[in-house]
Design an enzyme around this catalytic site. Structure first.
Site, short mmCIF file in Angstrom:
data_model
loop_
_atom_site.label_atom_id
_atom_site.label_comp_id
_atom_site.label_asym_id
_atom_site.label_seq_id
_atom_site.Cartn_x
_atom_site.Cartn_y
_atom_site.Cartn_z
N GLY A 17 0.82 -1.22 0.00
CA GLY A 17 0.00 0.00 0.00
C GLY A 17 0.84 1.27 0.00
O GLY A 17 2.07 1.23 0.19
N HIS A 18 0.16 2.38 -0.15
CA HIS A 18 0.85 3.67 -0.20
C HIS A 18 1.68 3.90 1.07
O HIS A 18 1.27 3.52 2.17
CB HIS A 18 -0.16 4.81 -0.37
CG HIS A 18 -1.03 5.00 0.83
ND1 HIS A 18 -0.67 5.80 1.89
CD2 HIS A 18 -2.22 4.45 1.17
CE1 HIS A 18 -1.60 5.76 2.82
NE2 HIS A 18 -2.56 4.93 2.41
N ASP A 19 2.84 4.45 0.87
CA ASP A 19 3.72 4.86 1.98
C ASP A 19 4.20 3.72 2.88
O ASP A 19 4.69 3.97 3.99
CB ASP A 19 3.03 5.95 2.84
CG ASP A 19 2.66 7.16 1.99
OD1 ASP A 19 3.55 7.68 1.31
OD2 ASP A 19 1.47 7.53 1.96
#
Ligand SMILES: CC(C)(COP(=O)(O)OP(=O)(O)OC[C@H]1O[C@@H](n2cnc3c(N)ncnc32)[C@H](O)[C@@H]1OP(=O)(O)O)[C@@H](O)C(=O)NCCC(=O)NCCS
Length: 218
Positions: free
Chosen positions: A134-136
């Site tokens: 996922g993001h980040d």
């Protein structure tokens, strides 16, 4: 281009496939594996000798380490780099890797894997079939993400950790270095380093032994 693949087992075979899908027949490929006396060829590519033999053939300077065991992959990759070899990164064309993510050298993203914006994926990581980061998220060096694993945004997977098939990690959870998370686990909070963990919610069941994760895996 000439690329040596270290490890002629199942993961080596997958890496070979990804390289061929990506680059067609232009590549000159060979395997090196300490079991070379028993395994002489993989899908039409010769196993030229044990890993040590790589150092006697300077033309094989680009190397991919296709070894599933995280601690062994680290040991071999660091040795190769110390001795002047360069690690190849393999991104299967059927992946979705955000241009706003970072992927370290020696990492493989197998078909169907997804890496979202802002994610940092380290060196010699395995992102296996249909996994998502996922993001980040931060996925540190030598981690292995098995098929179908999903990491929620901002999760941190510390160095050398192994996530078994289908494990799920909620956003922002942190999994400690060199820990093993069993297949199908649902990780709802942080897990300690060097622990054998599984279940829903995933719990650290016991510390890993030095046989399971050697002391020099740091
Ligand atoms: C984590 C794992 C590696 C552990 O394997 P192992 O060391 O052989 O462990 P065992 O099978 O001996 O299991 C030990 C105990 O943990 C339990 N256990 C192990 N993994 C479990 C899991 N994922 N979920 C629930 N329980 C689990 C077993 O039921 C057993 O319990 P018991 O002592 O009460 O009988 C394995 O279960 C696993 O998840 N493998 C996934 C492999 C994978 O994803 N590979 C990807 C390659 S592409």
């Amino acid at each position: 281009m000439r690329i040596a693949v270290v490890g002629a087992g199942g993961h080596g075979r997958v890496a070979l496939d990804c390289l061929r899908v990506r680059s067609g027949d232009d590549l000159d490929l060979a395997f090196f594996d300490d079991r070379w006396a028993e395994v002489r060829e993989v899908d039409g590519v010769a196993v030229l000798g044990p890993v040590e033999a790589l150092y006697a053939v300077p033309e094989w300077d680009l190397v991919f380490v296709a070894v599933g065991d995280n601690a062994a992959r680290r040991r071999i990759a660091e040795d190769l780099v110390r001795r002047g070899r360069r690690l190849v990164t393999i991104l299967h064309p059927h992946t979705a890797i955000s241009p706003r993510s970072t992927i370290g050298e020696g990492t493989i993203a197998v078909d169907g894997s997804v890496v979202n914006a802002g994610a940092l994926v380290g060196r010699c990581v395995i992102l296996n079939t249909l996994s998502s980061v996922g993001h980040d998220c931060v996925v540190e060096d030598f981690v292995q993400i098995a098929p179908g694993v999903n990491l929620g945004g901002g999760a941190v997977i510390e160095r050398g950790a192994f996530l078994g098939i289908g494990a799920k990690v909620v956003p922002l959870a942190r999994i400690g270095a060199w820990s093993v998370v069993g297949a199908g686990s649902v990780v709802l909070g942080d897990l300690p380093a060097r622990s054998f963990c599984y279940g829903t919610p995933a719990r650290a069941v016991r510390p890993l032994t030095l046989e399971e994760v050697p002391a020099d895996a740091v």
